[in-house]
Design a protein around this motif. Sequence first.
Motif, PDB file in Angstrom:
ATOM      1  N   GLU A  60       0.840  -1.208   0.000  1.00  0.00           N
ATOM      2  CA  GLU A  60       0.000   0.000   0.000  1.00  0.00           C
ATOM      3  C   GLU A  60       0.875   1.258   0.000  1.00  0.00           C
ATOM      4  O   GLU A  60       0.542   2.259  -0.648  1.00  0.00           O
ATOM      5  N   GLU A 113     -11.481  -2.745   0.739  1.00  0.00           N
ATOM      6  CA  GLU A 113     -10.605  -3.157  -0.369  1.00  0.00           C
ATOM      7  C   GLU A 113     -11.439  -3.579  -1.584  1.00  0.00           C
ATOM      8  O   GLU A 113     -11.099  -3.250  -2.725  1.00  0.00           O
ATOM      9  N   GLU A 146      -5.933  -4.207  -5.461  1.00  0.00           N
ATOM     10  CA  GLU A 146      -6.962  -4.113  -4.414  1.00  0.00           C
ATOM     11  C   GLU A 146      -7.826  -5.374  -4.366  1.00  0.00           C
ATOM     12  O   GLU A 146      -8.310  -5.751  -3.312  1.00  0.00           O
ATOM     13  N   HIS A 149      -6.313  -7.895  -2.187  1.00  0.00           N
ATOM     14  CA  HIS A 149      -6.328  -7.459  -0.785  1.00  0.00           C
ATOM     15  C   HIS A 149      -7.628  -7.852  -0.085  1.00  0.00           C
ATOM     16  O   HIS A 149      -7.612  -8.235   1.082  1.00  0.00           O
TER      17      HIS A 149
END
Length: 191
Positions: A60, A113, A146, A149
């Motif tokens: 990130e 996310e 993302e 994630h």
Amino acid sequence: MLKSSTHPRWFAAAAANLGALLSDHLHCERKAAENALSLVRRYPADGHTVEALCRLAHEETSHVVQVADLMTERGLGPRADSPNRYARALLAELRPREPEHRLDALLVAALIEARSHERLGLLERGFAAAGDERLATFYRALANAEDRHAALYVELAERAAPPPVVAARLDDLASREAEILAALPFAARVH
Ligand SMILES: [Fe+2]
Ligand SMILES: [Fe+2]
């Protein structure tokens, strides 16, 4: 995982002010890194989870750098962060007592996310349609990250609670996420 799709008109509102959108995006990536590290601080007992969250924070943080580079390229500067009503409303859903608090924190992170993945994908396709291939490529790479994630946070939740408990709570929180999002106006921000 998500229970709603972003309205087709959202892209125009988000892209109407690129400086505001990118600045908000930069702060979203920063908060994603900070949230992963704050979970390490609060829940240090499981070595696998700690390592996964540290790797996530590292990734990130690399996204923060990528957004900052793009802003520099476009002659734009980061702005002060403004309150994020979406994240604030979701965090208000966290149950106060352990072990429920930990489970909720992991699942809310998964939903944020997942929504970020959806929104960055919309930005990718919107900017591609508008002919800005640089922005489309940028958002394609970040949207893909993302997505992984969201799945990671659900996996970590399943280390903290039995899978049926995780699935039931994720279902509840996903319903709340859709309600919260539907009540917010469109703006030049990720969510
Ligand atoms: Fe990210
Ligand atoms: Fe992320």
